[in-house]
Design a protein around this motif. Structure first.
Motif, PDB file in Angstrom:
ATOM      1  N   THR A  14      24.492 -31.928 -24.389  1.00 45.13           N
ATOM      2  CA  THR A  14      23.397 -30.982 -24.623  1.00 45.13           C
ATOM      3  C   THR A  14      23.810 -29.721 -25.381  1.00 45.13           C
ATOM      4  N   SER A  15      25.028 -29.697 -25.916  1.00 46.38           N
ATOM      5  CA  SER A  15      25.465 -28.486 -26.613  1.00 46.38           C
ATOM      6  C   SER A  15      26.617 -28.788 -27.567  1.00 46.38           C
ATOM      7  N   ARG A  17      30.081 -26.637 -28.931  1.00 45.80           N
ATOM      8  CA  ARG A  17      30.932 -25.457 -28.761  1.00 45.80           C
ATOM      9  C   ARG A  17      31.881 -25.366 -29.940  1.00 45.80           C
ATOM     10  N   SER A  26      37.170 -21.534 -25.942  1.00 50.29           N
ATOM     11  CA  SER A  26      35.825 -21.450 -26.485  1.00 50.29           C
ATOM     12  C   SER A  26      35.623 -20.111 -27.187  1.00 50.29           C
ATOM     13  N   GLN A  29      29.212 -18.353 -27.451  1.00 45.35           N
ATOM     14  CA  GLN A  29      28.261 -19.140 -26.669  1.00 45.35           C
ATOM     15  C   GLN A  29      28.184 -20.582 -27.162  1.00 45.35           C
ATOM     16  N   ALA A  30      27.816 -21.483 -26.271  1.00 50.64           N
ATOM     17  CA  ALA A  30      27.534 -22.868 -26.663  1.00 50.64           C
ATOM     18  C   ALA A  30      26.230 -22.884 -27.447  1.00 50.64           C
ATOM     19  N   LEU A  31      26.155 -23.739 -28.431  1.00 49.63           N
ATOM     20  CA  LEU A  31      24.940 -23.894 -29.231  1.00 49.63           C
ATOM     21  C   LEU A  31      24.088 -24.974 -28.583  1.00 49.63           C
ATOM     22  N   PRO A  32      22.844 -24.665 -28.223  1.00 51.11           N
ATOM     23  CA  PRO A  32      22.025 -25.656 -27.518  1.00 51.11           C
ATOM     24  C   PRO A  32      21.483 -26.728 -28.468  1.00 51.11           C
ATOM     25  N   TRP A  60      23.703 -22.889 -37.689  1.00 53.29           N
ATOM     26  CA  TRP A  60      24.012 -21.667 -36.958  1.00 53.29           C
ATOM     27  C   TRP A  60      25.063 -20.865 -37.692  1.00 53.29           C
TER      28      TRP A  60
END
Length: 64
Positions: A14-15, A17, A26, A29-32, A60
């Motif tokens: 679901t993401s 990184r 990391s 933030q993780a990208l959704p 992004w």
């Protein structure tokens, strides 16, 4: 992997990184995104494009 070899994009269910290639830490933030199937950094590494199972493509800024 970014063109300079310093960052790696890692997809999960679901993401996505972005991690430091040397340490695995990391970066931000993780990208959704659900079902990422392709990842590509821009030539200068400032953006990442992510293609998903639903046919969408998201871009992004990797600097923020």
């Amino acid at each position: 992997m970014s063109s300079d070899g310093r960052r790696l994009a890692v997809a999960a269910e679901t993401s996505v990184r972005i991690v430091d290639a040397a340490t695995g830490q990391s970066l931000g933030q993780a990208l959704p995104v659900f079902g990422a199937i392709s990842l590509k950094f821009s030539p200068d590494g400032s953006r990442i494009a992510v293609g998903a199972l639903d046919g969408s493509v998201r871009v992004w800024d990797t600097e923020t």
